[in-house]
Design an enzyme around this catalytic site. Structure first.
Site, PDB file in Angstrom:
ATOM      1  N   LEU A   1      11.039 -20.869  -4.135  1.00 44.70           N
ATOM      2  CA  LEU A   1      10.191 -19.914  -3.707  1.00 44.70           C
ATOM      3  C   LEU A   1       9.134 -19.991  -4.708  1.00 44.70           C
ATOM      4  O   LEU A   1       8.985 -19.967  -5.815  1.00 44.70           O
ATOM      5  CB  LEU A   1      10.908 -18.222  -3.877  1.00 44.70           C
TER       6      LEU A   1
ATOM      7  N   GLU B   1       1.231 -13.186  12.477  1.00 43.80           N
ATOM      8  CA  GLU B   1       1.570 -11.824  13.009  1.00 43.80           C
ATOM      9  C   GLU B   1       1.517 -10.857  11.939  1.00 43.80           C
ATOM     10  O   GLU B   1       1.866 -10.847  10.798  1.00 43.80           O
ATOM     11  CB  GLU B   1       3.266 -12.202  13.337  1.00 43.80           C
TER      12      GLU B   1
ATOM     13  N   ASP C   1       0.852  -1.369   0.048  1.00 42.70           N
ATOM     14  CA  ASP C   1       0.123   0.016   0.164  1.00 42.70           C
ATOM     15  C   ASP C   1       1.016   1.553   0.048  1.00 42.70           C
ATOM     16  O   ASP C   1       2.104   1.397   0.487  1.00 42.70           O
ATOM     17  CB  ASP C   1      -1.191  -0.186   1.192  1.00 42.70           C
TER      18      ASP C   1
ATOM     19  N   ARG D   1      -0.776   8.961 -10.276  1.00 49.55           N
ATOM     20  CA  ARG D   1      -0.674   7.654  -9.375  1.00 49.55           C
ATOM     21  C   ARG D   1      -0.161   6.465 -10.059  1.00 49.55           C
ATOM     22  O   ARG D   1       0.363   5.719  -9.473  1.00 49.55           O
ATOM     23  CB  ARG D   1      -2.227   7.502  -8.892  1.00 49.55           C
TER      24      ARG D   1
ATOM     25  N   GLY E   1      -0.192   5.190  -4.305  1.00 47.39           N
ATOM     26  CA  GLY E   1      -0.618   6.348  -4.925  1.00 47.39           C
ATOM     27  C   GLY E   1      -0.257   7.755  -4.287  1.00 47.39           C
ATOM     28  O   GLY E   1       0.288   8.774  -4.767  1.00 47.39           O
ATOM     29  N   ARG E   2       0.037   7.605  -2.821  1.00 42.64           N
ATOM     30  CA  ARG E   2       0.414   8.606  -2.058  1.00 42.64           C
ATOM     31  C   ARG E   2       1.844   8.921  -2.194  1.00 42.64           C
ATOM     32  O   ARG E   2       2.358  10.114  -2.365  1.00 42.64           O
ATOM     33  CB  ARG E   2       0.296   8.478  -0.273  1.00 42.64           C
TER      34      ARG E   2
ATOM     35  N   HIS F   1       2.519   3.261  -8.922  1.00 41.19           N
ATOM     36  CA  HIS F   1       2.206   1.629  -9.270  1.00 41.19           C
ATOM     37  C   HIS F   1       3.492   1.071  -9.960  1.00 41.19           C
ATOM     38  O   HIS F   1       4.138   0.140  -9.681  1.00 41.19           O
ATOM     39  CB  HIS F   1       1.075   1.541  -9.893  1.00 41.19           C
TER      40      HIS F   1
HETATM   41  C1  IPE Z   1      -5.570  -2.796  -0.404  1.00 44.94           C
HETATM   42  O1  IPE Z   1      -5.112  -1.378  -0.554  1.00 44.94           O
HETATM   43  C2  IPE Z   1      -5.530  -3.561  -1.785  1.00 44.94           C
HETATM   44  C3  IPE Z   1      -4.120  -3.555  -2.296  1.00 44.94           C
HETATM   45  C4  IPE Z   1      -3.023  -3.273  -1.779  1.00 44.94           C
HETATM   46  C5  IPE Z   1      -3.930  -4.306  -3.563  1.00 44.94           C
HETATM   47  P1  IPE Z   1      -6.278  -0.376  -0.795  1.00 44.94           P
HETATM   48  O2  IPE Z   1      -5.639   0.810  -0.757  1.00 44.94           O
HETATM   49  O3  IPE Z   1      -6.830  -0.867  -1.868  1.00 44.94           O
HETATM   50  O4  IPE Z   1      -7.175  -0.486   0.696  1.00 44.94           O
HETATM   51  P2  IPE Z   1      -8.172   0.664   1.353  1.00 44.94           P
HETATM   52  O5  IPE Z   1      -9.076   1.155   0.258  1.00 44.94           O
HETATM   53  O6  IPE Z   1      -6.998   1.825   1.822  1.00 44.94           O
HETATM   54  O7  IPE Z   1      -8.579  -0.069   2.459  1.00 44.94           O
HETATM   55  C1  IPE Z   2      -1.573   0.355  -3.455  1.00 46.39           C
HETATM   56  O1  IPE Z   2      -1.337   1.351  -3.498  1.00 46.39           O
HETATM   57  C2  IPE Z   2      -1.807  -0.642  -4.735  1.00 46.39           C
HETATM   58  C3  IPE Z   2      -3.117  -1.174  -5.210  1.00 46.39           C
HETATM   59  C4  IPE Z   2      -4.100  -0.807  -4.472  1.00 46.39           C
HETATM   60  C5  IPE Z   2      -3.265  -1.499  -6.471  1.00 46.39           C
HETATM   61  P1  IPE Z   2      -2.588   2.644  -3.445  1.00 46.39           P
HETATM   62  O2  IPE Z   2      -2.806   2.695  -4.975  1.00 46.39           O
HETATM   63  O3  IPE Z   2      -3.720   2.116  -2.664  1.00 46.39           O
HETATM   64  O4  IPE Z   2      -1.810   3.915  -2.732  1.00 46.39           O
HETATM   65  P2  IPE Z   2      -2.406   4.908  -1.877  1.00 46.39           P
HETATM   66  O5  IPE Z   2      -3.110   3.905  -0.715  1.00 46.39           O
HETATM   67  O6  IPE Z   2      -3.581   5.439  -2.590  1.00 46.39           O
HETATM   68  O7  IPE Z   2      -1.446   5.582  -1.492  1.00 46.39           O
HETATM   69 MG    MG Z   3      -4.049   2.339  -0.592  1.00 47.95          MG
END
Ligand code: IPE
Ligand code: IPE
Ligand code: MG
Length: 232
Positions: free
Chosen positions: A128, A198, A17, A30, A20-21, A34
């Site tokens: 793996l 964990e 996660d 964004r 995007g940020r 990725h």
């Molecule tokens: C969870 O992240 C899904 C993936 C990393 C693929 P999201 O960014 O979609 O989750 P929320 O919306 O913050 O809960």
């Molecule tokens: C996780 O990063 C990747 C996917 C869900 C595909 P995000 O895209 O959720 O990034 P944030 O949370 O918006 O920063």
């Molecule tokens: Mg996210």
């Protein structure tokens, strides 16, 4: 230099996660987050090989991620496609088995074909196992498992029956779940399988994740005392 870790998780599952940020913070679209996230996957796979991790599941696309813009979804599919094409040599060279969990039916035909082909080519490797969670949702996994048992004629089911039907049936439950970016939620990941995992929530955004963070995570896992409801 490889630092010795006494106790490594057999199965690590990662909620990648913060892509995007990471991008927004830099004034970038964004999808560039990725793109950078794919490099972090590659680094993490090398680290798994180095530290002897047997299974690594990467949460790449959730059943809820369809709520995102068409542009972002297509961007993610394109990256996945590129990644599978580009990295097939590295999977084969490093004897890594590729698998997926989640429902790939709605994905573009060529992407599905490339994915299944690489899975077939790597199916006998066991050093793996890299497992991609794509269009994956924990509730969807459980629901599909139960429906499958109903279809098989079960009237009463056990916990084991469910475990044996889940998408992860060929692998052990995750010992260690890492979610980057500081968010502390499961977002419908491996719900049934995470009963005794964990959990670790480092603040780093996924595109910045590297061997240093990986090692830090392993050290944190090493100190955890897993009791599974018992006493020790
Ligand atoms: C969870 O992240 C899904 C993936 C990393 C693929 P999201 O960014 O979609 O989750 P929320 O919306 O913050 O809960
Ligand atoms: C996780 O990063 C990747 C996917 C869900 C595909 P995000 O895209 O959720 O990034 P944030 O949370 O918006 O920063
Ligand atoms: Mg996210």
């Amino acid at each position: 230099m490889t630092i010795k870790i006494k106790k490594v998780p057999t199965h690590i599952a990662i909620i990648m996660d913060g892509n995007g940020r990471w991008a927004t913070k830099r004034g970038l679209p964004r999808n560039l987050g990725h793109k950078e996230g794919v490099n972090a996957i590659e680094r993490t796979i090398l680290a798994c090989l180095k530290y002897g991790i047997k299974y690594c599941t990467f949460f790449a696309f959730s059943t809820e991620n369809w709520k995102r813009s068409k542009e972002e979804i297509e961007g993610i599919f394109n990256l996945l496609r590129e990644y599978i094409k580009k990295d097939d040599n590295s999977f084969i060279k490093n004897k890594i088995k590729l698998t997926h969990i989640g429902v790939i039916e709605p994905f573009p035909e060529d992407l599905k074909k490339e994915l299944l082909q690489l899975e077939k080519q790597t199916k006998d490797f066991d050093k793996l196992i890299v497992n991609l969670a794509i269009n994956y949702g924990g509730r969807d996994d459980i629901t599909r498992a139960v429906n499958s048992l109903i279809n098989k004629g079960y009237k009463i089911i056990t916990e084991k029956d469910i475990l044996n039907e889940l998408d992860t049936k060929t692998m052990p439950e995750p010992d260690f779940v890492i979610r980057t970016s500081g968010e502390m939620r499961l977002s419908n990941f491996l719900l049934y399988q995470m009963a005794y995992s964990e959990l670790y929530f480092p603040k780093v955004y996924w595109p910045d994740f590297n061997e240093k963070y990986f090692l830090k995570a392993l050290k944190i896992y090493e100190k955890r005392n897993r009791r599974f409801g018992g006493v020790n």
